[in-house]
Design a protein around this motif. Structure first.
Motif, PDB file in Angstrom:
ATOM      1  N   LYS A   1      68.642  25.823 101.369  1.00 21.59           N
ATOM      2  CA  LYS A   1      67.387  25.441 102.000  1.00 21.59           C
ATOM      3  C   LYS A   1      66.948  24.091 101.452  1.00 21.59           C
ATOM      4  O   LYS A   1      67.245  23.741 100.320  1.00 21.59           O
ATOM      5  N   SER A   2      66.207  23.350 102.277  1.00 19.60           N
ATOM      6  CA  SER A   2      65.740  22.050 101.806  1.00 19.60           C
ATOM      7  C   SER A   2      64.694  22.225 100.705  1.00 19.60           C
ATOM      8  O   SER A   2      64.635  21.437  99.769  1.00 19.60           O
ATOM      9  N   ARG A   3      63.877  23.262 100.832  1.00 21.68           N
ATOM     10  CA  ARG A   3      62.878  23.552  99.798  1.00 21.68           C
ATOM     11  C   ARG A   3      62.912  25.043  99.506  1.00 21.68           C
ATOM     12  O   ARG A   3      62.803  25.867 100.428  1.00 21.68           O
TER      13      ARG A   3
ATOM     14  N   ARG B   1      61.358  28.465  98.228  1.00 23.96           N
ATOM     15  CA  ARG B   1      60.026  29.071  98.174  1.00 23.96           C
ATOM     16  C   ARG B   1      59.947  29.923  96.919  1.00 23.96           C
ATOM     17  O   ARG B   1      60.677  30.904  96.781  1.00 23.96           O
TER      18      ARG B   1
ATOM     19  N   GLN C   1      57.502  16.764  89.279  1.00 20.39           N
ATOM     20  CA  GLN C   1      57.484  16.645  90.729  1.00 20.39           C
ATOM     21  C   GLN C   1      58.890  16.857  91.280  1.00 20.39           C
ATOM     22  O   GLN C   1      59.862  16.346  90.745  1.00 20.39           O
ATOM     23  N   THR C   2      58.978  17.634  92.329  1.00 19.82           N
ATOM     24  CA  THR C   2      60.264  17.889  92.954  1.00 19.82           C
ATOM     25  C   THR C   2      60.061  18.162  94.432  1.00 19.82           C
ATOM     26  O   THR C   2      59.046  18.736  94.835  1.00 19.82           O
ATOM     27  N   ASP C   3      61.022  17.749  95.219  1.00 22.87           N
ATOM     28  CA  ASP C   3      60.978  18.067  96.644  1.00 22.87           C
ATOM     29  C   ASP C   3      61.844  19.278  96.955  1.00 22.87           C
ATOM     30  O   ASP C   3      62.126  19.563  98.116  1.00 22.87           O
ATOM     31  N   ARG C   4      62.240  20.019  95.897  1.00 20.91           N
ATOM     32  CA  ARG C   4      63.111  21.173  96.091  1.00 20.91           C
ATOM     33  C   ARG C   4      62.357  22.488  96.167  1.00 20.91           C
ATOM     34  O   ARG C   4      62.934  23.505  96.534  1.00 20.91           O
ATOM     35  N   ILE C   5      61.071  22.500  95.825  1.00 17.91           N
ATOM     36  CA  ILE C   5      60.367  23.785  95.791  1.00 17.91           C
ATOM     37  C   ILE C   5      58.991  23.698  96.435  1.00 17.91           C
ATOM     38  O   ILE C   5      58.362  22.650  96.485  1.00 17.91           O
ATOM     39  N   ASP C   6      58.546  24.850  96.937  1.00 19.32           N
ATOM     40  CA  ASP C   6      57.154  25.111  97.278  1.00 19.32           C
ATOM     41  C   ASP C   6      56.737  26.320  96.448  1.00 19.32           C
ATOM     42  O   ASP C   6      57.411  27.359  96.490  1.00 19.32           O
ATOM     43  N   ILE C   7      55.658  26.200  95.699  1.00 18.82           N
ATOM     44  CA  ILE C   7      55.237  27.288  94.829  1.00 18.82           C
ATOM     45  C   ILE C   7      53.927  27.879  95.313  1.00 18.82           C
ATOM     46  O   ILE C   7      53.017  27.153  95.724  1.00 18.82           O
ATOM     47  N   SER C   8      53.843  29.207  95.321  1.00 20.12           N
ATOM     48  CA  SER C   8      52.627  29.905  95.733  1.00 20.12           C
ATOM     49  C   SER C   8      52.274  30.954  94.691  1.00 20.12           C
ATOM     50  O   SER C   8      53.122  31.391  93.909  1.00 20.12           O
TER      51      SER C   8
END
Length: 272
Positions: A4-6, A8, A30-37
């Protein structure tokens, strides 16, 4: 594996998780590999199972249960939320001596803590009380049940609230001589992780170094003494996953099966 591009990633918002994620939340890493929730632990388990998360900081007993169902989850190495003795933030509060407890109200936010309590009561005290669910805002001093299990920030806020109490981390260590692991980063099997495990390890290392700052900020948010928060994060919570903690994991797995909390024991699977 699916790439995946990012990725989750889901974590919990308890005080004890902040050193693992603080550098990610404040933009230091900073990274464009993750989205954190941020979610409660039980919600993380559901999102991971439903393919709505790729990596979750989940209660370890839920990894056992997923492992039993051949989910293919992998534990990320070198990171955990654990204790070696007193944990402070997982407490059984009681108005009667422990041996006289007949009913316990459970804060079900962490299934590992609930399973640990059931194991300790059975193995150490030969008790099998009845359990009911409760909201974390419950006052253990006025609960209808003799005892209340509280975890996380709610437990810290109620320290000393009842005449009797049991620190589950201390009880486990006294019973087994081993650390106890409450949660780990767990990834779904088909996901290509790339450099994200290294990113999470870097976040942990930086976050531990920033515990004084984290304690100051979180103490104000939680209405707790700063020294309590700092001492808790520095001396009661451990964030590595060494051989002794893996041994504690394996024993907890065996006892969870013995006490009917997990169907069967299988080999632990680690990301390499």
């Amino acid at each position: 594996m699916v790439q995946k591009s990012r990725l989750r990633i889901g974590a919990v918002s308890f005080l004890n998780t902040k050193p693992l994620i603080y550098p990610l939340l404040n933009g230091e890493l900073q990274t464009d590999r993750i989205d954190i929730s941020m979610q409660v632990p039980s919600r993380l388990v559901t999102l991971l199972s439903d393919n709505e998360l790729d990596i979750g900081l989940i209660p370890i007993v839920d990894y056992f249960r997923a492992n039993d169902q051949n989910a293919g989850y992998r534990i990320l190495p070198n990171i955990s939320i654990a204790s070696r003795g007193s944990v402070l933030s997982i407490q059984l509060f009681s108005r009667v001596p422990i041996q006289k407890i007949q009913q316990v109200a459970l804060d079900t936010s962490s299934r590992s803590s609930v399973a640990l309590l059931q194991i300790l009561l059975a193995e150490k005290y030969q008790l099998s009380p009845t359990f009911i669910s409760c909201d974390p805002s419950i006052d253990p001093a006025t609960s209808e049940t003799e005892a209340v299990l509280l975890i996380g920030d709610a437990a810290l806020k109620n320290l000393g609230a009842t005449e009797y109490s049991v620190d589950l981390g201390a009880e486990w260590h006294e019973l087994t001589g081993l650390p106890f692991v409450y949660a780990c980063w767990v990834a779904r099997g088909e996901v290509e992780l790339g450099d994200v495990p290294n990113l999470l390890l870097e976040a942990k290392n930086r976050g531990i170094a920033q515990i004084p700052e984290i304690a100051r900020i979180e103490a104000q948010k939680l209405g707790l003494p700063e020294n309590l928060c700092k001492g808790y994060l520095q001396h009661h919570i451990h964030y590595d996953l060494d051989e002794s903690k893996i041994a504690g994991l394996e024993l907890f797995y065996k006892l969870a099966v013995k006490n009917g909390l997990v169907e069967s024991e299988r080999a632990l699977s680690f990301e390499t």
